[in-house]
Write a protein that holds these residues in place. Structure first.
Motif, short mmCIF file in Angstrom:
data_model
loop_
_atom_site.label_atom_id
_atom_site.label_comp_id
_atom_site.label_asym_id
_atom_site.label_seq_id
_atom_site.Cartn_x
_atom_site.Cartn_y
_atom_site.Cartn_z
N PHE A 81 0.72 12.27 3.37
CA PHE A 81 0.76 11.19 2.39
C PHE A 81 2.20 10.80 2.02
N ALA A 82 3.06 11.78 1.87
CA ALA A 82 4.43 11.50 1.44
C ALA A 82 5.42 12.43 2.13
N LYS A 83 6.58 11.89 2.45
CA LYS A 83 7.68 12.69 2.99
C LYS A 83 8.80 12.67 1.94
N GLY A 84 9.18 13.85 1.48
CA GLY A 84 10.24 13.93 0.47
C GLY A 84 9.81 13.37 -0.87
N GLY A 85 8.50 13.40 -1.15
CA GLY A 85 8.01 12.94 -2.45
C GLY A 85 8.47 13.86 -3.57
N LYS A 86 8.66 13.29 -4.75
CA LYS A 86 9.12 14.09 -5.89
C LYS A 86 8.54 13.56 -7.19
N ILE A 87 8.07 14.46 -8.05
CA ILE A 87 7.54 14.08 -9.35
C ILE A 87 8.68 14.09 -10.36
N ARG A 88 8.97 12.94 -10.96
CA ARG A 88 10.07 12.81 -11.91
C ARG A 88 9.68 13.32 -13.30
N GLU A 89 10.64 13.32 -14.21
CA GLU A 89 10.38 13.79 -15.57
C GLU A 89 9.39 12.90 -16.32
N ASP A 90 9.26 11.64 -15.93
CA ASP A 90 8.29 10.76 -16.58
C ASP A 90 6.90 10.87 -15.96
N GLY A 91 6.76 11.72 -14.93
CA GLY A 91 5.46 11.91 -14.28
C GLY A 91 5.22 11.04 -13.06
N ARG A 92 6.13 10.10 -12.78
CA ARG A 92 5.98 9.23 -11.61
C ARG A 92 6.30 10.01 -10.34
N MET A 93 5.37 10.00 -9.37
CA MET A 93 5.65 10.61 -8.08
C MET A 93 6.32 9.55 -7.20
N ILE A 94 7.55 9.81 -6.81
CA ILE A 94 8.33 8.85 -6.04
C ILE A 94 8.11 9.08 -4.55
N HIS A 95 7.71 8.04 -3.85
CA HIS A 95 7.46 8.11 -2.41
C HIS A 95 7.60 6.71 -1.82
N ASP A 96 7.68 6.62 -0.52
CA ASP A 96 7.78 5.31 0.15
C ASP A 96 6.54 4.46 -0.11
N MET A 97 6.75 3.16 -0.18
CA MET A 97 5.67 2.19 -0.23
C MET A 97 5.78 1.31 1.02
N TYR A 98 4.69 0.64 1.37
CA TYR A 98 4.65 -0.14 2.60
C TYR A 98 4.16 -1.56 2.34
N LEU A 99 4.81 -2.52 3.00
CA LEU A 99 4.35 -3.91 2.95
C LEU A 99 3.63 -4.21 4.25
N PHE A 100 2.38 -4.63 4.14
CA PHE A 100 1.56 -4.94 5.32
C PHE A 100 1.14 -6.40 5.32
N GLU A 101 0.87 -6.90 6.51
CA GLU A 101 0.21 -8.19 6.67
C GLU A 101 -1.13 -7.93 7.35
N VAL A 102 -2.18 -8.58 6.86
CA VAL A 102 -3.50 -8.40 7.45
C VAL A 102 -3.54 -9.11 8.80
N LYS A 103 -4.04 -8.41 9.81
CA LYS A 103 -4.08 -8.93 11.17
C LYS A 103 -5.05 -10.09 11.33
N GLU B 184 0.85 -1.20 0.00
CA GLU B 184 0.00 0.00 0.00
C GLU B 184 0.88 1.25 0.00
N ALA B 185 0.34 2.34 -0.55
CA ALA B 185 1.04 3.62 -0.53
C ALA B 185 0.70 4.43 0.71
N PHE B 186 -0.35 4.00 1.43
CA PHE B 186 -0.86 4.80 2.55
C PHE B 186 -1.72 3.89 3.42
N TYR B 187 -1.71 4.16 4.72
CA TYR B 187 -2.62 3.48 5.64
C TYR B 187 -3.03 4.49 6.69
N TRP B 188 -4.29 4.52 6.99
CA TRP B 188 -4.83 5.56 7.86
C TRP B 188 -4.18 5.59 9.25
N ASP B 189 -3.73 4.43 9.74
CA ASP B 189 -3.22 4.32 11.11
C ASP B 189 -1.70 4.24 11.16
#
Length: 401
Positions: free
Chosen positions: A342-364, A275-280
């Protein structure tokens, strides 16, 4: 005294004229092309429209003396309708920027219309990597996630943990095909094997024949290269068929917190997802999500949180540029880092991709959850530079090699 009055009267007239002029300025319109009624409505839909309106309100409701007006239309998951809506918004309604677009086929169609008119379009709900590869444009921004990032974060973790044989259930359109392709590449590169796959129609209700083929493959992982209602139905039916109890792991390659809520923790527990974001996640995500929940009665998905962040970033750039001219605004957007909930240090590259952290979660497990929406355990934070496709790999014509 009589000589002073004309001066006061003239000044009053000037103030009155400037006020009227400000009122006469046309509103700055931004338009959402969303799935308001079908399988992606929970992921984007009314929640994305609400997020865009929240961003406009928090910005003060106006920019450059123009009221901000948020529009939204339902594309019904039809690419031709999405293109027609984009055309009408940009040609007839005076829309300056399009946000979200909700699905990949519809996004690719709307993207071509925006590109031809040199207008900014910001994708939050769609995932196809084509949006920043072959279909990239100088005013195109892919903000939240893409098939490469999802595959890289989820597939890599799964294979490294020993889940090294895969079979794919794939939604038969641009997004599903790209997600399968990108995940297959990660699996094989990491030493795993793809044993097969099957394509299913978009928004299908019966996965029985597809799941039986997956079960017969004996693959350790059944990768779901689909989204929304298709993902929910596939996971529920896999549980009904006893597939997960039989030892095979079902891996949703794109899932949102709304999907997990629909499935329920009893069935979804143990699923790995990116996920790119989680509310908690932290205090900032919780603060925004609390405000969003007051309006929508549930937390935001990553796509909806991304809408708020991207609309805010656009409005800040308009203000800084002093114009809505797309070339001037996109220049500021690409030069300015994104630092918000939503993002810390996010940046939009020349190809239009916004680079930001992604997260790996396991469902509880149900026993681990404190209540509804408390669904995820954070396993890993993957830096954007590792999660997303590198510029060296890009097939975007705008990227200088």
């Amino acid at each position: 005294m009589t000589r002073i009055l004309p001066g006061i009267f003239a000044a009053a007239l000037a103030l009155s004229a400037s006020a009227v002029q400000a009122e006469d300025k046309p509103p700055l319109k931004i338009g959402g092309i969303l799935d308001m009624s079908s399988l992606y409505a929970d992921i984007t839909g009314p929640g994305s429209e609400t997020a865009a309106k929240m961003a406009a309100e928090d910005f003060g409701g106006e920019v450059l003396g123009r009221k901000i007006q948020v529009l939204a239309a339902d594309h019904l998951n039809k690419a031709d309708l999405s293109a027609n809506i984009a055309r009408d918004m940009l040609d007839n309604q005076g829309v300056e920027m399009i946000y979200d677009v909700a699905a990949s086929a519809t996004a690719l169609a709307a993207g071509e219309i925006a590109k031809a008119r040199n207008k900014i379009i910001m994708f939050n709900g769609p995932g196809s990597i084509r949006l920043t590869n072959e279909a990239c444009g100088p005013y195109t921004v892919h903000y939240v996630f893409d098939t490469y990032g999802q595959a890289n974060v989820t597939g890599l973790a799964a294979v490294k943990s020993g889940l090294d044989t895969w079979f794919f259930l794939t939604a038969d359109y641009a997004f599903g095909q790209d997600l399968e392709k990108d995940t297959s590449a990660v699996v094989t590169k990491t030493g795993g094997k793809v044993l097969g796959g099957v394509r299913h129609p978009l928004n299908t209700s019966d996965f029985s024949s597809f799941l039986l083929q997956a079960q017969a493959s004996k693959a350790k992982v059944i990768g779901l290269a689909n989204a929304g209602g298709d993902t929910v139905n596939a996971i529920k039916q896999a549980a009904e068929f006893g597939i997960t109890k039989g030892g095979q792991k079902v891996s949703p390659l794109l899932a949102f917190v709304t999907d997990i809520d629909s499935i329920g923790l009893e069935t979804a527990q143990g699923l790995l997802l990116a996920e790119a974001f989680y509310w908690d996640l932290n205090d900032d995500t919780r603060a925004f999500s609390k405000r969003f929940t007051e309006r929508m009665k549930r937390p935001p998905t990553s796509a909806q949180a991304g809408v708020y962040s991207s609309v805010t970033h656009y409005l800040k750039a308009v203000k800084a540029a002093g114009t809505t001219d797309a070339a001037a605004v996109i220049k500021v957007m690409k030069e300015t880092p994104i630092n918000d909930f939503f993002a810390k240090g996010g940046k939009i590259r020349e190809d239009g991709r916004m680079i930001h952290d992604m997260y790996l979660f396991e469902v509880k497990k149900p026993s681990e959850s404190k209540g509804r929406w408390d669904d995820y355990k954070l396993l890993a934070t993957v830096p954007g530079s590792e999660a997303f496709q590198s510029l060296e790999q890009s097939r975007c014509p705008l990227v200088k090699k």
